[in-house]
Design a protein around this motif. Structure first.
Motif, PDB file in Angstrom:
ATOM      1  N   LEU A 163       1.429  -1.315   0.284  1.00  0.00           N
ATOM      2  CA  LEU A 163      -0.037  -0.118   0.116  1.00  0.00           C
ATOM      3  C   LEU A 163       0.918   1.043  -0.423  1.00  0.00           C
ATOM      4  CD1 LEU A 163      -2.893  -1.269   2.572  1.00  0.00           C
ATOM      5  CD2 LEU A 163      -2.757  -1.340   0.033  1.00  0.00           C
ATOM      6  N   ALA A 167       1.556   4.098  -3.103  1.00  0.00           N
ATOM      7  CA  ALA A 167       0.944   5.470  -2.797  1.00  0.00           C
ATOM      8  C   ALA A 167       2.367   6.048  -3.485  1.00  0.00           C
ATOM      9  CB  ALA A 167       1.245   5.496  -1.263  1.00  0.00           C
ATOM     10  N   ALA A 172       2.987  10.193  -4.081  1.00  0.00           N
ATOM     11  CA  ALA A 172       2.962  11.225  -2.896  1.00  0.00           C
ATOM     12  C   ALA A 172       4.434  11.055  -2.548  1.00  0.00           C
ATOM     13  CB  ALA A 172       2.181   9.859  -2.415  1.00  0.00           C
ATOM     14  N   SER A 173       5.057  11.937  -1.629  1.00  0.00           N
ATOM     15  CA  SER A 173       6.491  11.518  -1.221  1.00  0.00           C
ATOM     16  C   SER A 173       6.256  11.128   0.065  1.00  0.00           C
ATOM     17  CB  SER A 173       6.661  12.954  -0.245  1.00  0.00           C
ATOM     18  OG  SER A 173       6.158  13.324   0.487  1.00  0.00           O
ATOM     19  N   ARG A 176       4.215  11.825   3.155  1.00  0.00           N
ATOM     20  CA  ARG A 176       2.115  12.515   2.636  1.00  0.00           C
ATOM     21  C   ARG A 176       2.373  10.266   2.979  1.00  0.00           C
ATOM     22  NH1 ARG A 176      -1.126  12.478  -2.479  1.00  0.00           N
ATOM     23  NH2 ARG A 176      -3.089  12.877  -0.820  1.00  0.00           N
ATOM     24  N   VAL A 177       3.129  10.108   2.783  1.00  0.00           N
ATOM     25  CA  VAL A 177       2.764   8.154   2.135  1.00  0.00           C
ATOM     26  C   VAL A 177       2.919   7.666   4.084  1.00  0.00           C
ATOM     27  CG1 VAL A 177       3.654   6.038   2.301  1.00  0.00           C
ATOM     28  CG2 VAL A 177       3.730   7.396   0.299  1.00  0.00           C
ATOM     29  N   THR A 180      -0.648  10.401   5.414  1.00  0.00           N
ATOM     30  CA  THR A 180      -2.359   9.371   4.719  1.00  0.00           C
ATOM     31  C   THR A 180      -1.798   8.573   4.868  1.00  0.00           C
ATOM     32  OG1 THR A 180      -1.228  10.108   2.571  1.00  0.00           O
ATOM     33  CG2 THR A 180      -2.231  11.797   3.913  1.00  0.00           C
ATOM     34  N   ILE A 181      -1.243   7.202   4.880  1.00  0.00           N
ATOM     35  CA  ILE A 181      -1.607   5.657   4.823  1.00  0.00           C
ATOM     36  C   ILE A 181      -0.924   5.031   5.551  1.00  0.00           C
ATOM     37  CG2 ILE A 181      -1.158   4.107   2.797  1.00  0.00           C
ATOM     38  CD1 ILE A 181      -2.752   6.249   1.970  1.00  0.00           C
ATOM     39  N   PRO A 184      -2.700   6.365   9.334  1.00  0.00           N
ATOM     40  CA  PRO A 184      -4.423   6.203   9.643  1.00  0.00           C
ATOM     41  C   PRO A 184      -3.842   4.094  10.044  1.00  0.00           C
ATOM     42  CG  PRO A 184      -3.616   7.364   7.989  1.00  0.00           C
ATOM     43  CD  PRO A 184      -2.905   7.505   8.519  1.00  0.00           C
ATOM     44  N   LEU A 185      -3.705   3.865   8.955  1.00  0.00           N
ATOM     45  CA  LEU A 185      -4.488   2.522   8.920  1.00  0.00           C
ATOM     46  C   LEU A 185      -3.298   1.780  10.030  1.00  0.00           C
ATOM     47  CD1 LEU A 185      -3.414   1.655   5.307  1.00  0.00           C
ATOM     48  CD2 LEU A 185      -5.472   1.811   6.290  1.00  0.00           C
TER      49      LEU A 185
ATOM     50  N   ARG B  70       7.795   9.667  -7.206  1.00  0.00           N
ATOM     51  CA  ARG B  70       6.839  10.524  -7.301  1.00  0.00           C
ATOM     52  C   ARG B  70       6.595  11.157  -9.496  1.00  0.00           C
ATOM     53  NH1 ARG B  70       8.531  12.886  -2.918  1.00  0.00           N
ATOM     54  NH2 ARG B  70       9.453  14.307  -3.497  1.00  0.00           N
ATOM     55  N   THR B  82      -4.853  -2.563  -3.641  1.00  0.00           N
ATOM     56  CA  THR B  82      -3.706  -2.062  -3.043  1.00  0.00           C
ATOM     57  C   THR B  82      -4.568  -0.138  -2.843  1.00  0.00           C
ATOM     58  OG1 THR B  82      -2.967  -0.578  -5.335  1.00  0.00           O
ATOM     59  CG2 THR B  82      -1.568  -2.664  -4.171  1.00  0.00           C
ATOM     60  N   PHE B  84      -6.729   2.245   0.069  1.00  0.00           N
ATOM     61  CA  PHE B  84      -6.884   2.457   0.801  1.00  0.00           C
ATOM     62  C   PHE B  84      -8.190   2.383   1.286  1.00  0.00           C
ATOM     63  CE2 PHE B  84      -3.975   5.715  -1.743  1.00  0.00           C
ATOM     64  CZ  PHE B  84      -2.949   4.501  -1.547  1.00  0.00           C
ATOM     65  N   SER B  85      -8.295   1.484   2.602  1.00  0.00           N
ATOM     66  CA  SER B  85      -9.568   1.225   3.350  1.00  0.00           C
ATOM     67  C   SER B  85     -10.003   1.933   4.259  1.00  0.00           C
ATOM     68  CB  SER B  85      -9.322  -0.033   3.722  1.00  0.00           C
ATOM     69  OG  SER B  85      -8.308  -0.237   4.276  1.00  0.00           O
ATOM     70  N   HIS B  86      -9.471   2.704   4.566  1.00  0.00           N
ATOM     71  CA  HIS B  86      -9.986   3.558   5.040  1.00  0.00           C
ATOM     72  C   HIS B  86     -10.202   5.391   3.926  1.00  0.00           C
ATOM     73  CE1 HIS B  86      -5.695   4.997   4.397  1.00  0.00           C
ATOM     74  NE2 HIS B  86      -6.067   5.861   4.872  1.00  0.00           N
ATOM     75  N   TYR B  95      -6.358  10.657  -4.293  1.00  0.00           N
ATOM     76  CA  TYR B  95      -5.110  10.600  -3.972  1.00  0.00           C
ATOM     77  C   TYR B  95      -3.896  11.075  -4.566  1.00  0.00           C
ATOM     78  CZ  TYR B  95      -1.379   8.806  -0.398  1.00  0.00           C
ATOM     79  OH  TYR B  95      -0.328   9.308   0.414  1.00  0.00           O
ATOM     80  N   SER B  99      -1.512  14.700  -4.429  1.00  0.00           N
ATOM     81  CA  SER B  99      -0.426  14.672  -4.368  1.00  0.00           C
ATOM     82  C   SER B  99       0.208  16.448  -5.624  1.00  0.00           C
ATOM     83  CB  SER B  99       0.599  13.768  -4.908  1.00  0.00           C
ATOM     84  OG  SER B  99       0.161  12.507  -3.853  1.00  0.00           O
TER      85      SER B  99
END
Lengths: 266, 353
Positions: A163, A167, A172-173, A176-177, A180-181, A184-185, B70, B82, B84-86, B95, B99
């Motif tokens: 995941l 991201a 995402a930097s 940020r990963v 935001t990922i 929270p998870l 990126r 993959t 994001f479940s939230h 998402y 960015s």
């Protein structure tokens, strides 16, 4: 026949389990029963007790939040990075659980007393660790930090690395990963860890009494009253403290469970 | 467009060795090989998630080997979900747009456009946990497309889906490719490869053993592994035609010979016909027509194989037939013999491309 065997088996387990539950509940219950309402109300109005309970609550909360700032990134690094001596680091974070807490207090005193680098630095900034709320915070954090660290490690382990990789490919930097990922998870575990760390800090006695006899946290006050005046004098403070701790603990757990079930429904 | 030059990577006991590939703009490039061949590692190297030990990667002429993930303009869709479940479906697609620091209105327009392109507009405010497998893959693809990738990498995107859902996602991917999206798709399913690809590369133990068009790779496998892995040799590019009143019965022509087969596709559809070598029987004389496809041919070669023998019969076009040792000996077959081959219309597989 088989049914009968299973029932006997269940009954034995029920009996043994019941004994353990009784072992936990009975001392608390006996204390509640043997403390009179008048004594309890008097204690509620005792300003020394009020100050002590407030001190214990805010210092344990402060210890949890201040040390969470470093603990959460440490847990993340332990999970995501491969480095030499990783196993040693994992063992080190559990040391506070296995050493006697009075020994932890003595050890801490060795690095924060007035003639140490940290002690002198604190003096320069106008405070001292010994016999102060700062010292109480340090002592509480030392013994309770493994609860947060281990829970956060479990949380980050449960976040699939793919995941985070996904991201990153989405632009995402690293920062940020994480915010935001990953965070929270892993949040459910981290929240549980924060509650456990706070609860452990709240009840700490051994390390705190070595570093700060005064100002008096409630566990120290209970000990002091028991030592100086006897059991009946120590009981009302104990009961009051237990009621407050349990109320906060139940409330925090309720929030955590509610958050969990919300996350599940989502 | 995407050029991979001599890329090598060693991790523990596995290594990718001097992998070089050329993917042109608009290609649907299939990367195939058994599990553990290094396909996912190669995709992760292209995406920048794994750093190569040696070699270089160019996209649109720009060296992206050491470029930050990126900034690579590479989109990657993994085999496993993959999402994001939230976050909701909408938030997942938004998402990558966040960015890019786009404002709310721009994000809203783009999310709705992507949802419409991938046919998931009705799902936008749903939670991820309530989606079906096919919906999850559509949302994942929409989210990846939000980055406007120069090249879209897909790691076995259909492997968890049932036949019905596979068809839907395949059709979506084909549509994206027809609209100009360059795609590199990893799969070990030859039907998927035939249905989607215009080029294919076979990866074996971390090395590219063959690369080329479907015809080149399927007809002339360059290693035993590739031959066994692909598992098909009677493989022909054809156009379907009607063959009578039965709506399912169709005919195709290979080197002037007419072959009957069953297919629900309409007349005029282009694709590939496969005659599995195990489904072809042989005899010295023509059989009473229990099968629709009977051809006389000459044994051109007899090759020992893992299980028995593989014989090549020229009937105007080469047909590979698998035989047991016992059958070969009982029929006293030798190179140059004239024999008959027979196979059912139902055994001929047609895959639309």
């Amino acid at each position: 026949m088989l049914q009968q065997k299973i029932n006997v088996f269940n009954l034995v387990f029920l009996f043994l389990g019941g004994l353990v539950l009784l072992f936990i509940i009975s001392p608390l219950l006996s204390m509640f029963v043997s403390t009179s309402g008048t004594d309890l109300i008097e204690t509620v109005h005792d300003s020394e007790v009020q100050e002590s309970i407030w001190l214990t609550i805010w210092t344990s909360i402060a210890a949890t939040f201040i040390f969470a700032i470093g603990s959460i990134p440490l847990a993340y690094l332990i999970v995501r990075k491969n480095f030499r001596l990783k196993k040693l680091v994992r063992a080190i974070i559990n040391i506070p659980v296995v050493i006697p807490h009075s020994a932890a207090g003595i050890a801490l005193l060795g690095i924060i007393s007035r003639n140490t680098v940290a002690g002198k630095l604190a003096s320069g900034l106008g405070f001292s660790f010994v016999n102060s709320s700062a010292g109480i915070i340090v002592a509480m954090a030392f013994v309770s930090i493994p609860y947060l660290l281990n829970s956060a490690i479990d949380g980050f382990t449960g976040v699939p690395e793919r995941l985070e990789k996904a991201a990153m490919t989405l632009g995402a930097s690293g920062r940020r990963v994480f915010f935001t990922i990953s965070l929270p998870l892993a949040w459910r575990h981290i929240l549980t860890g924060l509650i456990m760390m706070w609860a452990r800090g709240l009840s700490e006695f051994g390390a705190v009494i070595i570093i700060a006899y005064h100002p008096m946290t409630t566990p120290v006050m209970i000990f002091e009253r028991f030592n100086s005046y006897g059991l009946s004098y120590a009981k009302p403070v104990t009961v009051l403290f237990l009621i407050i701790c349990l109320a906060i603990f139940v409330f925090m757990n309720y929030i955590s469970v509610k958050k969990r079930s919300n996350a599940k429904n989502n | 467009m995407l050029r991979i030059i001599n890329v090598s990577k060693k991790i523990k006991n596995f290594s990718l060795n001097n992998v070089s590939l050329n993917v042109d703009k608009g290609d649907y490039f299939i990367l195939s090989g058994i599990s553990g061949a290094g396909k996912t590692m190669l995709l992760e190297i292209i995406a920048g998630l794994v750093k190569p030990d040696h070699g270089e990667i160019f996209l649109h002429g720009r060296n992206i080997t050491r470029e930050q993930i990126r900034n690579r303009s590479i989109g990657l869709v993994y085999q496993n979900p993959t999402l994001f479940s939230h976050l909701t479906v909408y938030e997942n697609i938004a998402y990558p747009l966040k960015s890019k620091k786009l404002n709310k209105k721009e994000i809203d327009i783009l999310v709705k456009q992507l949802a419409s392109d991938t046919e998931i507009s009705h799902l936008l405010h749903r939670n991820i946990t309530n989606l079906s497998g096919g919906e999850v893959q559509r949302v994942t693809i929409a989210r990846t497309l939000a980055t406007k990738p120069g090249c879209l990498l897909l790691d076995e995107p259909l492997s968890f889906l049932d036949v019905q859902l596979k068809r839907g996602i395949s059709s979506l991917l084909r549509k994206l490719n027809q609209n100009g999206q360059t795609i590199v798709h990893v799969t070990h399913d030859y039907e998927e490869a035939i249905a989607m690809a215009n080029k294919i590369a076979i990866l074996e133990n971390g090395t590219i053993v063959q690369t080329g068009t479907l015809d080149e790779v399927f007809k002339n496998p360059r290693s035993e592994f590739a031959a066994n892995f692909i598992g098909i040799k009677n493989f022909y590019k054809v156009i379907l035609a009607d063959a009578g009143n039965d709506v399912l019965l169709k005919k195709i022509e290979i080197s002037g010979k007419e072959i009957r087969l069953l297919s629900a596709e309409t007349s005029g559809t282009q694709g590939y016909a496969i005659i599995p070598a195990d489904h072809i029987s042989i005899s010295h004389s023509p059989l009473e027509a229990t099968t629709l496809n009977n051809f006389r041919g000459t044994v051109r070669d007899i090759i020992p194989a893992k299980l028995g023998f593989e014989i090549i019969v020229n009937t105007g076009f080469d047909v590979f037939v698998n035989l047991s040792r016992q059958t070969l000996e009982e029929m006293h077959l030798e190179i140059g013999n004239e024999i008959w081959i027979h196979f059912d219309a139902a055994s001929v597989k047609f895959i639309k491309n």
